[in-house]
Design an enzyme around this catalytic site. Structure first.
Site, PDB file in Angstrom:
ATOM      1  N   GLU A  57      20.774 145.625  65.903  1.00  0.00           N
ATOM      2  CA  GLU A  57      21.148 144.283  66.377  1.00  0.00           C
ATOM      3  C   GLU A  57      21.263 143.285  65.230  1.00  0.00           C
ATOM      4  OE1 GLU A  57      18.695 146.050  67.851  1.00  0.00           O
ATOM      5  OE2 GLU A  57      19.038 146.109  70.012  1.00  0.00           O
ATOM      6  N   PHE A 119       7.864 145.155  80.372  1.00  0.00           N
ATOM      7  CA  PHE A 119       8.417 145.998  79.323  1.00  0.00           C
ATOM      8  C   PHE A 119       9.627 145.320  78.680  1.00  0.00           C
ATOM      9  CE2 PHE A 119      11.401 149.420  78.018  1.00  0.00           C
ATOM     10  CZ  PHE A 119      10.664 149.890  76.948  1.00  0.00           C
ATOM     11  N   GLN A 120       9.625 145.235  77.381  1.00  0.00           N
ATOM     12  CA  GLN A 120      10.687 144.601  76.592  1.00  0.00           C
ATOM     13  C   GLN A 120      10.930 143.147  77.004  1.00  0.00           C
ATOM     14  OE1 GLN A 120      14.110 147.338  76.371  1.00  0.00           O
ATOM     15  NE2 GLN A 120      13.165 148.220  74.546  1.00  0.00           N
ATOM     16  N   MET A 477      16.717 139.452  40.832  1.00  0.00           N
ATOM     17  CA  MET A 477      16.474 138.016  40.819  1.00  0.00           C
ATOM     18  C   MET A 477      14.981 137.728  40.732  1.00  0.00           C
ATOM     19  SD  MET A 477      17.795 135.096  40.633  1.00  0.00           S
ATOM     20  CE  MET A 477      19.414 134.737  41.325  1.00  0.00           C
TER      21      MET A 477
END
Lengths: 568, 164
Positions: A57, A119-120, A477
């Site tokens: 995602e 859940f989730q 960096m």
């Protein structure tokens, strides 16, 4: 009475129909339990809206962001509840800091399960409140279409930004009458008071050493011609912020490039020497100003921005004008006097020459070794003006800002404000999907390691993406800062990995090769830029290359470091 | 450092107070009090904020409030506006201090809300300075508990904050 255009749709269908109604042709995302219904609606709409499935995602969120940067349209990303939604967080924050219009659609557990640690389940509106321009939890299907429309309006109006819409599963399945409307208009921006325009004009007319300083806000509101017209009329040089590089002024003789911590010598020095700084769509961030108290201390400052809250936020200004950037600039342009500043022009030319001399000395010292400058000479020679360059974050990003030439607008996709390592793979994919132009990802071995899984996406969709991996075996960096400010105590920046990036890319199904000299790189780039899918080039540079010039953090232009010897 | 009173008309919706207070945290604003309640229009709530700060803090707080989508209007209250705060304060009810508490309450036009053999609870309403003064009077007598509502404020005369 409802018209015949009105039909009863499920919430999920309303999501897809409203996206299409708002002009969306492409979305990025990843399916999951609480967006199954939306994906089911997408199944029927495949001929009207394209969905790009990413590997993660986070990659989808950066792809939607890169899409928006390359096109100026609103990027759209879809993810499921819980981890799907939290994986968007970095992408949303990246878009927020760079004022990129983005719509994130997340599913959530059914209303009856909300607040029960189901859940989730995650309260993603709570999580994203500080990193969105606005967000919504839609509790009634009757509000869904208008909420999505308003979200688009907020995302693209004024100073753009990300908006999240969280939709519980029962709202996705509930039915409601839907009637399509047109694309929602942006909220009109106020025109500035005439007195402010007059004040700006009088400051400009009184100036002898004007410096036009453009940022991301100018790049999205103005064309390169608008900026050039003002600069020509008042005989100013043009510098920019990191985000201002997207304006595509690379071909303009007045353009000095980026100023600030890693800005070009000429741009930073001209900013210091100027007696008038005209900041347009900038926010005078710490990376740009260094010590804000000492910034442009000899200059009057005009600040023009879409966001009224930016005026006076980071530095004191002599004339702050918020509102519509385009009309403000054109009103100033029509009223200010034609000017010629031959002494200033000569001074700026001398600064440019000095910058070139410093650069040439550094290159001479490097001899035949492949340097960042040589890498970008090869890239600039190989790319066309419409090629989009995306980057990750670190030294390679600053070298891109310094050396890559951007001669057309919206050809640079890079995380400026948030500095998100791992941004580039998704962004490069999204930029290609949106613009249909070839994209080049310039990355480092550190950043690439963060989201290289999106190679799978680039291969699946046969994205003509050239990855130039500037490989130095260190987190360059951070190492540079350790060298300069931490007594060369290289804590956890030596990667000591054994990754074979050529074989890795091949394992994903991409083409790849290694390039150790400028000649090899040129040959590899010409092969990569004519390939029809992703192509990775692994180039190797010395681990102690520096990004120079550098203004130390919190320092001022007087502390500028231009050569490695001064630094060490 | 100056004391400012700022009023914000906000949509009376789920989560709006969290957006406002979250913004204060994110931007590092240190506010002294915040009250929120219904207005003449049930679709809107009024948030009254007091803070001590300089011009920069005041200006940024107003700007950042105005940027929030659910905030309809923000007004810096003029210093001569009408301000009130309510305090409940509990002290011990002993023969040594009882008369002093009762007379102070009378002078400050407080109300005795609770009178038991052990404790006294006084309500005092007024401008914050008056409340502060009453607290100072009670301190040497031993304050058991106190709570203040924070300031609510309206502008004087015909000015309507909501319509500006």
């Amino acid at each position: 009475m409802k018209t015949t255009n009105c039909k009863s749709l499920t919430g999920a269908e309303i999501v897809i129909e409203t996206l299409i109604e708002q002009g969306v042709t492409d979305v990025f995302g990843y399916p999951g339990g609480q967006v199954l219904t939306i994906y089911d609606a997408l199944y029927n709409a495949g001929d009207r809206i394209r969905h790009v499935l990413t590997a993660h995602e986070q990659g989808a969120s950066h792809a939607a962001d890169g899409y928006a940067r390359a096109t100026g349209k609103v990027g759209v990303v879809i993810a499921t509840s819980g981890p799907g939604a939290t994986n968007l967080v970095t992408g949303i924050a990246t878009a927020m800091l760079d004022s990129i219009p983005l719509i994130a659609v997340t599913g959530n557990v059914a209303s009856s399960q909300i607040g029960k640690d189901s859940f989730q389940e995650i309260n993603i509106t709570g999580v994203t409140m500080p990193i969105t321009k606005h967000n919504y939890f839609v509790s009634d299907v009757a509000d869904l279409a208008d909420t999505i429309r308003e979200a688009f309006q907020i995302a693209k109006s004024g100073r753009p930004g990300p908006v999240l819409i969280d939709i519980p599963k029962d709202v996705q399945t509930a039915e409601c009458l839907f009637e399509s409307t047109g694309i929602i208009e942006e909220i009109p921006q106020k025109d500035a008071d005439d007195a402010l325009i007059e004040k700006a004009v009088s400051l400009i007319n009184a100036a002898e050493r004007p410096y036009i300083y453009i940022g991301g806000g100018a790049a999205s509101a103005l064309s390169a011609e608008d900026v050039k017209a003002l600069a020509d009329k008042i005989d100013a040089c043009i510098g920019c912020t990191f985000m201002g590089l997207t304006a595509g002024l690379g071909g303009c003789s007045r353009f000095l490039g980026m100023q600030g911590m890693h800005g070009t010598y000429a741009s930073s020095m001209a900013n210091k020497e100027a007696d008038l700084v005209i900041g347009i769509g900038v926010r005078f961030s710490d990376r740009a100003t260094g010590n804000a108290e000492k910034y442009a201390s000899r200059a009057k400052v005009i600040h023009i921005d879409a966001d009224f809250a930016e005026i006076g936020k980071n530095i004191r200004v002599d004339c702050g004008i918020s509102g519509n950037i385009k009309t403000t600039v054109s009103r100033i342009l029509s009223r200010c006097a034609d000017a010629k500043h031959p002494k200033w022009t000569a001074k700026v030319a001398a600064l440019k020459e000095e910058g070139r001399r410093i650069q040439a000395a550094a290159e001479d010292a490097a001899g035949d070794a492949l340097t960042p400058k040589k890498i970008f000479d090869c890239i600039n020679a190989a790319k066309t003006p419409d090629t989009v360059i995306a980057t990750d974050v670190g030294q390679h990003q600053m070298w891109t800002a310094q050396y890559a030439s951007f001669e057309a607008p919206r050809k640079f996709a890079s995380s400026g404000g948030l500095g998100t390592m791992g941004f580039g793979m998704g962004a490069a994919i999204g930029a290609h999907v949106g613009s249909n132009c070839r994209s080049i990802l310039v990355t480092g071995d550190g950043s690439f390691g963060m989201n290289l899984n999106e190679l799978a996406t680039a291969v699946s969709y046969n994205i003509p993406l050239t990855i130039v991996l500037i490989n130095n075996g260190v987190l360059g960096m951070v190492r540079q800062w350790q060298t300069l400010f931490y007594g060369k105590r290289y804590s956890h920046t030596l990667l000591n990995r054994k990754t074979d990036f050529v074989r890795l890319a091949e394992a994903f199904g991409a083409k790849a090769c290694r390039a150790e000299t400028a000649e090899e790189l040129s040959a590899a780039l010409s092969a990569a830029l004519s390939a029809d899918g992703p192509f990775l080039i692994d180039t190797v540079i010395d681990k102690d290359e520096f990004v120079l010039p550098m203004l130390p953090p919190g320092g001022s232009i007087d502390d500028i470091i231009t050569a490695k010897e001064e630094a060490a | 450092m100056t004391r400012y009173v700022i009023a914000a008309y906000v949509e009376n919706k789920y989560g709006v107070l969290a957006r406002v207070t979250g913004m204060f945290m994110r931007k590092g604003f240190n506010i002294d009090s915040l009250t929120v309640g219904e207005t003449e229009n049930p679709a809107y709530s009024r948030i009254t904020i007091t803070l001590e700060g300089d011009d920069y803090a005041r200006e940024q707080l107003i700007y950042q409030l105005q940027k929030l989508h659910n905030v309809k209007n923000v007004v810096l209250m003029e210093s001569e506006g009408v301000e009130r705060e309510l305090m409940l304060i509990k002290v011990r009810n002993t023969p040594e201090i009882r008369s002093e508490v009762l007379s102070a309450a009378e002078i400050y036009r407080g109300k005795i809300l609770d009178y038991t053999t052990d404790n006294l609870c006084v309500e005092v309403t007024g401008a914050p300075a008056k409340i502060n003064a009453f607290v100072e009077v009670m301190k040497p007598l031993g304050i058991l508990e106190m709570c203040r509502t924070g300031v609510v404020a309206l502008e004087r005369g015909r000015t309507l904050t909501q319509n500006e």
